[in-house]
Design a protein around this motif. Structure first.
Motif, mmCIF file in Angstrom:
data_model
loop_
_atom_site.group_PDB
_atom_site.id
_atom_site.type_symbol
_atom_site.label_atom_id
_atom_site.label_comp_id
_atom_site.label_asym_id
_atom_site.label_seq_id
_atom_site.Cartn_x
_atom_site.Cartn_y
_atom_site.Cartn_z
ATOM 1 N N THR A 170 0.836 -1.204 0.000
ATOM 2 C CA THR A 170 0.000 0.000 0.000
ATOM 3 C C THR A 170 0.870 1.254 0.000
ATOM 4 N N HIS A 171 1.919 1.244 0.818
ATOM 5 C CA HIS A 171 2.791 2.409 0.861
ATOM 6 C C HIS A 171 3.540 2.591 -0.450
ATOM 7 N N LEU A 172 3.936 1.503 -1.068
ATOM 8 C CA LEU A 172 4.619 1.581 -2.359
ATOM 9 C C LEU A 172 3.712 2.244 -3.396
ATOM 10 N N ALA A 173 2.418 1.910 -3.363
ATOM 11 C CA ALA A 173 1.461 2.538 -4.282
ATOM 12 C C ALA A 173 1.321 4.032 -3.977
ATOM 13 N N LEU A 174 1.301 4.385 -2.692
ATOM 14 C CA LEU A 174 1.212 5.795 -2.309
ATOM 15 C C LEU A 174 2.449 6.572 -2.736
ATOM 16 N N VAL A 175 3.619 5.938 -2.634
ATOM 17 C CA VAL A 175 4.865 6.583 -3.074
ATOM 18 C C VAL A 175 4.832 6.824 -4.586
ATOM 19 N N ALA A 176 4.309 5.855 -5.328
ATOM 20 C CA ALA A 176 4.204 6.024 -6.786
ATOM 21 C C ALA A 176 3.293 7.203 -7.130
ATOM 22 N N CYS A 177 2.161 7.307 -6.439
ATOM 23 C CA CYS A 177 1.255 8.437 -6.666
ATOM 24 C C CYS A 177 1.920 9.758 -6.285
ATOM 25 N N SER A 178 2.662 9.742 -5.181
ATOM 26 C CA SER A 178 3.346 10.955 -4.729
ATOM 27 C C SER A 178 4.402 11.396 -5.736
ATOM 28 N N THR A 179 5.092 10.428 -6.335
ATOM 29 C CA THR A 179 6.088 10.760 -7.358
ATOM 30 C C THR A 179 5.440 11.443 -8.548
ATOM 31 N N ALA A 180 4.284 10.926 -8.970
ATOM 32 C CA ALA A 180 3.562 11.542 -10.086
ATOM 33 C C ALA A 180 3.134 12.964 -9.737
ATOM 34 N N VAL A 181 2.690 13.183 -8.489
ATOM 35 C CA VAL A 181 2.296 14.529 -8.054
ATOM 36 C C VAL A 181 3.506 15.456 -8.028
ATOM 37 N N LEU A 182 4.608 14.977 -7.446
ATOM 38 C CA LEU A 182 5.802 15.816 -7.294
ATOM 39 C C LEU A 182 6.372 16.248 -8.642
ATOM 40 N N LEU A 183 6.303 15.375 -9.641
ATOM 41 C CA LEU A 183 6.823 15.706 -10.968
ATOM 42 C C LEU A 183 6.051 16.845 -11.625
ATOM 43 N N ARG A 184 4.830 17.087 -11.150
ATOM 44 C CA ARG A 184 3.995 18.152 -11.718
ATOM 45 C C ARG A 184 4.058 19.442 -10.898
#
Length: 396
Positions: A170-184
């Protein structure tokens, strides 16, 4: 108005990314008893595994704490998310004790990279005039994220399948989403320099700051030590002495300490630095006394009260300590002095916890806990006495 709305949107999104990273650092807390059953290690090993995180944070603060000033906030935050993802993978692959050490070290690296860079990013993203609110956002998401880790892992471990895997997936999925947000999100550092220009920070306390730094550092040390014991040892105590085997309850007790710290830090802004530090010390002392009562009488209610009271005191004391030390420091040494305070705080979250683990063998968990409480109590009383005799100046 549109610019202000956009600024707050970036500020809050940056804060959400910050919270996700910090959530991963406390995710294993309610799972340690399960790892003990799986790998058959002692309480001392639990505390050493836990402390590996703090030593990694200290290393990053000393060696690369100022990296985001040079290369930019976003690159450092992306490195931090990379370490967080690698930590989750280590726990997902954990077939031996070494994976746990690797996971905690990587988690510490992620927290060390995020602590300064994410705080600066959140504050720099806020619109003009919003510094005070942005400071609280950064504080709240930091402690809130730390509190969400054990709560999320405890609930998933108790009520969902695969207790040692689903929390980290679950945390790995949240980190992936956070990476997508941070890139924007936009970069907030206008003039960036090569990574080669980054130099290790040398901790230091100028002579004029030492009268303030001493009690502030002692209070920070005790507050983080209390968090360390709650995070590393309380699940075992709840299971062994109170027959609380519900992982969600264990996670909630630890989460309450971190959530209460957020409340204490919010209150510190209202009572002022002069009163926040001694009042925080009083809260820490009350939290230690309640924890001693919980160990002696084996009462869950006292454990909960200790988490809430001690956490609130930690929040008051730590924000007061940061304000006092920052205000007393000369501008050209301020970053080094604050880094030194964080190093002391993270030593508090590691060294005493290992001491408790060492004493658990010959004295048992209750006896080791009481020795810890006595030592921390002496530090708090000494700091409080000093502050009553020589209060922090109102101008700091």
């Amino acid at each position: 108005m549109a610019g202000d709305r956009r600024g707050w949107r970036v500020c809050l999104l940056g804060g959400a990314v910050f919270a996700v990273c910090m959530t991963g650092t406390t995710l294993p807390t309610p799972l340690y008893p399960l790892y003990q059953q799986k790998f058959g290690f002692s309480e001392l090993t639990v505390t050493v595994v836990y402390a590996a995180y703090a030593f990694a944070v200290i290393g990053v603060l000393l060696l690369a704490g100022n990296a985001s000033d040079a290369v930019g906030r976003r690159p450092v935050l992306l490195w931090g998310l990379g370490c967080a993802a690698a930590s989750a993978v280590c726990f997902l692959c954990a077939t031996a004790l070494g994976w746990l050490y690797a996971g905690r070290l990587l988690s510490g690296l992620s927290a060390g990279l995020f602590t300064g860079a994410a705080t600066a990013y959140v504050m720099e993203s806020a619109p003009p005039g919003g510094t005070a609110r942005a400071t609280f956002v950064a504080t709240a998401v930091n402690m809130g994220g730390l509190g969400c880790g054990p709560l999320l892992a405890g609930i998933l471990a108790e009520y969902a399948p695969w207790p040692l895997y689903l929390p980290f997936a679950t945390h790995l999925a949240l980190v992936a989403c956070s990476t997508a947000v941070l890139l924007r999100l936009p970069e907030t550092v206008a003039e960036r320099r090569p990574l080669s220009t980054v130099r290790p920070q040398r901790p230091g306390v100028p002579p004029r700051v030492r009268p303030v730094f001493g009690p502030a550092a002692a209070a920070s040390f005790v507050g983080f030590a209390l968090f360390g014991v709650f995070t590393a040892v309380s699940p075992a105590f709840l299971a062994e002495y109170l027959d609380v085997t519900d992982h969600a309850v264990s996670g909630l007790v630890v989460a309450l300490a971190f959530f209460s710290s957020t409340g204490g830090q919010l209150a510190a802004g209202r009572v002022g630095t002069v009163r926040a530090l001694p009042l925080g010390c009083a809260g820490l002392l009350a939290g230690l006394a309640l924890l001693a009562g919980a160990l002696h009488r084996d009462l869950l209610s006292l454990v909960v009260l200790s988490a809430v009271t001690g956490g609130f005191g930690q929040g008051l004391a730590f924000r007061g300590a940061l304000s006092a030390v920052s205000g007393a420091s000369p501008p050209d040494r301020r970053a080094a002095v604050i880094s030194t305070l964080f190093v002391v705080a993270y030593l508090g979250i590691s060294v005493p916890v290992i001491g408790v683990g060492l004493l658990t063998g010959p004295m048992g968990l209750e006896g080791a806990g009481l020795v810890f409480i006595a030592c921390m109590g002496v530090l708090v009383v000494a700091s409080t006495g000093y502050l009553l005799r020589r209060p922090v100046p109102a101008g700091t």
